[in-house]
Design an enzyme around this catalytic site. Structure first.
Site, mmCIF file in Angstrom:
data_model
loop_
_atom_site.group_PDB
_atom_site.id
_atom_site.type_symbol
_atom_site.label_atom_id
_atom_site.label_comp_id
_atom_site.label_asym_id
_atom_site.label_seq_id
_atom_site.Cartn_x
_atom_site.Cartn_y
_atom_site.Cartn_z
ATOM 1 N N GLU A 69 31.769 47.916 43.864
ATOM 2 C CA GLU A 69 32.678 48.652 44.742
ATOM 3 C C GLU A 69 32.988 50.037 44.196
ATOM 4 O OE1 GLU A 69 36.488 46.872 45.690
ATOM 5 O OE2 GLU A 69 37.025 48.606 46.905
ATOM 6 N N ASP A 92 39.241 42.038 43.077
ATOM 7 C CA ASP A 92 39.438 41.806 44.507
ATOM 8 C C ASP A 92 40.907 41.455 44.707
ATOM 9 O OD1 ASP A 92 38.617 41.509 47.253
ATOM 10 O OD2 ASP A 92 39.106 39.401 46.961
ATOM 11 N N THR A 94 43.224 44.472 44.903
ATOM 12 C CA THR A 94 43.830 45.560 44.106
ATOM 13 C C THR A 94 45.300 45.755 44.459
ATOM 14 O OG1 THR A 94 41.723 46.669 43.803
ATOM 15 C CG2 THR A 94 43.682 48.043 43.601
ATOM 16 N N ASP A 219 32.714 41.849 48.771
ATOM 17 C CA ASP A 219 33.807 40.915 49.105
ATOM 18 C C ASP A 219 33.276 39.518 49.448
ATOM 19 O OD1 ASP A 219 36.132 42.713 49.073
ATOM 20 O OD2 ASP A 219 35.178 43.664 50.793
HETATM 21 P P1 2AM Z 1 39.883 45.006 47.456
HETATM 22 O O1 2AM Z 1 41.185 44.583 46.915
HETATM 23 O O2 2AM Z 1 38.725 44.737 46.535
HETATM 24 O O3 2AM Z 1 39.852 46.421 47.939
HETATM 25 C C1 2AM Z 1 42.965 42.664 51.354
HETATM 26 O O4 2AM Z 1 43.091 44.002 51.443
HETATM 27 C C2 2AM Z 1 41.554 42.245 51.061
HETATM 28 O O5 2AM Z 1 40.614 42.944 51.891
HETATM 29 C C3 2AM Z 1 41.087 42.496 49.678
HETATM 30 O O6 2AM Z 1 40.181 41.467 49.362
HETATM 31 C C4 2AM Z 1 40.415 43.846 49.763
HETATM 32 O O7 2AM Z 1 39.507 44.073 48.723
HETATM 33 C C5 2AM Z 1 39.712 43.726 51.078
HETATM 34 N N1 2AM Z 1 39.451 45.010 51.726
HETATM 35 C C6 2AM Z 1 39.416 46.219 51.163
HETATM 36 N N2 2AM Z 1 39.170 47.187 52.045
HETATM 37 C C7 2AM Z 1 39.020 46.593 53.208
HETATM 38 C C8 2AM Z 1 38.732 47.061 54.529
HETATM 39 N N3 2AM Z 1 38.538 48.336 54.800
HETATM 40 N N4 2AM Z 1 38.689 46.157 55.512
HETATM 41 C C9 2AM Z 1 38.879 44.874 55.252
HETATM 42 N N5 2AM Z 1 39.128 44.379 54.035
HETATM 43 C C10 2AM Z 1 39.213 45.207 53.015
HETATM 44 CA CA CA Z 2 37.337 43.281 47.604
HETATM 45 CA CA CA Z 3 37.912 45.616 44.627
HETATM 46 CA CA CA Z 4 39.208 48.368 47.026
#
Ligand code: 2AM
Ligand code: CA
Ligand code: CA
Ligand code: CA
Length: 286
Positions: A69, A92, A94, A219
């Site tokens: 990512e 995952d 954040t 994801d």
């Molecule tokens: P991340 O924390 O790795 O960014 C809740 O936000 C969940 O959806 C997390 O698992 C997050 O991953 C992921 N996520 C991040 N960006 C997203 C997006 N644009 N659309 C949908 N889910 C997303």
């Molecule tokens: Ca994620």
């Molecule tokens: Ca992430």
């Molecule tokens: Ca992210």
């Protein structure tokens, strides 16, 4: 047939190490920035943990390719070829990490010839390790996992996530989809803030279904193997074969519930993870 067991062992080792780094970092002051939108958060820990995972794996497997990512955010092309490829989400959840909300995971998937071979997800707060290898079952801390066998959506618990995109049109579709699920009526709908752990809950039989638009290949790569090896289905929200780069997914314990969810959803359109139309990242059904 190549044997990827050695790679899986290495993935487990590095996921545990990375998870411990995340668990320590959660107790320290965090340097939080936003990426694409004010709600798209990233911390120094995201970047450090991805660097730790990729440098460790690259030193062991110099021929392999890597998708992560934070590397993608830094401009490294997100491209799934036939080569052995690691697909990494260093943190995952954040936003959960920033708030010390205890749903945060390290996710490491591995694909060869665009087929997922194994997945490892480490829950950083409770030290739970989810693993699965194609054809060898899915496990939580070594105990075999089995999805829910429920076929009746009115007896189901459904999980979803909302991404960083919160414009009014996106929220309207998101809430419309939620309304459809709630009025099915399902037993309930939950948002826990970690796509990978939500998918692990489906693999564990603690929820019947999960759907999301906007997520990325990192994801879902590891979790897809875990759900399939636990007996569940993972597919595109159109009902077609999962495409890792399409940024949409439905997962469920049973085909009946997956089909029901697919029929209800109005899509939210995001671009693909890769811009090359010939680079279709199809993963075949098990
Ligand atoms: P991340 O924390 O790795 O960014 C809740 O936000 C969940 O959806 C997390 O698992 C997050 O991953 C992921 N996520 C991040 N960006 C997203 C997006 N644009 N659309 C949908 N889910 C997303
Ligand atoms: Ca994620
Ligand atoms: Ca992430
Ligand atoms: Ca992210």
């Amino acid at each position: 047939m190549e044997d990827w067991a050695q790679c899986l062992d290495e993935a487990v080792r590095v996921a545990r190490r990375a998870g411990q780094v995340v668990a320590c970092a959660v107790q320290q002051e965090k340097c939080v920035r936003s990426k694409s939108t004010p709600t798209d958060l990233v911390t120094e820990a995201d970047q450090q943990v991805e660097e730790l995972i990729i440098s460790t794996l690259r030193s062991r497997f110099p021929e392999h390719r890597f998708i992560g990512e934070e590397s993608s955010a830094a401009g490294v092309k997100c491209e799934l070829t036939d080569s052995p490829t690691w697909i990494i989400d260093p943190i995952d959840g954040t936003c959960n990490f920033v708030h010390s909300f205890p749903m945060v995971a390290v996710s490491i998937g591995f694909a060869v010839r665009k087929e997922l071979e194994f997945g490892v997800i480490y829950h950083c707060f409770d030290e739970t390790l989810y693993t699965a290898r194609k054809g060898h079952g899915a496990f939580r801390n070594g105990v075999r996992l089995q999805v829910s066998k429920e076929k009746d959506v009115s007896k189901s618990l459904v999980l979803t996530e909302i991404g960083a995109k919160r414009d009014s049109a996106t929220l309207d579709i998101f809430l419309g989809n939620m309304k459809k699920m709630l009025s099915a009526p399902t037993h309930g709908v939950r948002i826990i803030g970690s796509s990978t752990l939500a998918l692990c809950l489906v693999a564990s039989g603690s929820a019947e279904a999960y759907y999301q638009f906007g997520l990325h290949c990192w994801d879902i790569a590891a979790a897809t193997v875990i759900i399939r090896e636990a007996g569940g289905v993972v597919m595109d929200t159109t009902g077609n074969t999962l495409d890792l780069m399409s940024r949409r997914v439905v997962a469920a314990g049973t085909r009946e519930i997956a089909d029901y969810v697919v029929k209800q959803l109005q899509p939210i359109n995001y671009g693909r993870d890769d811009s090359d139309p010939d680079n279709l990242a199809l993963t075949s059904d098990p």
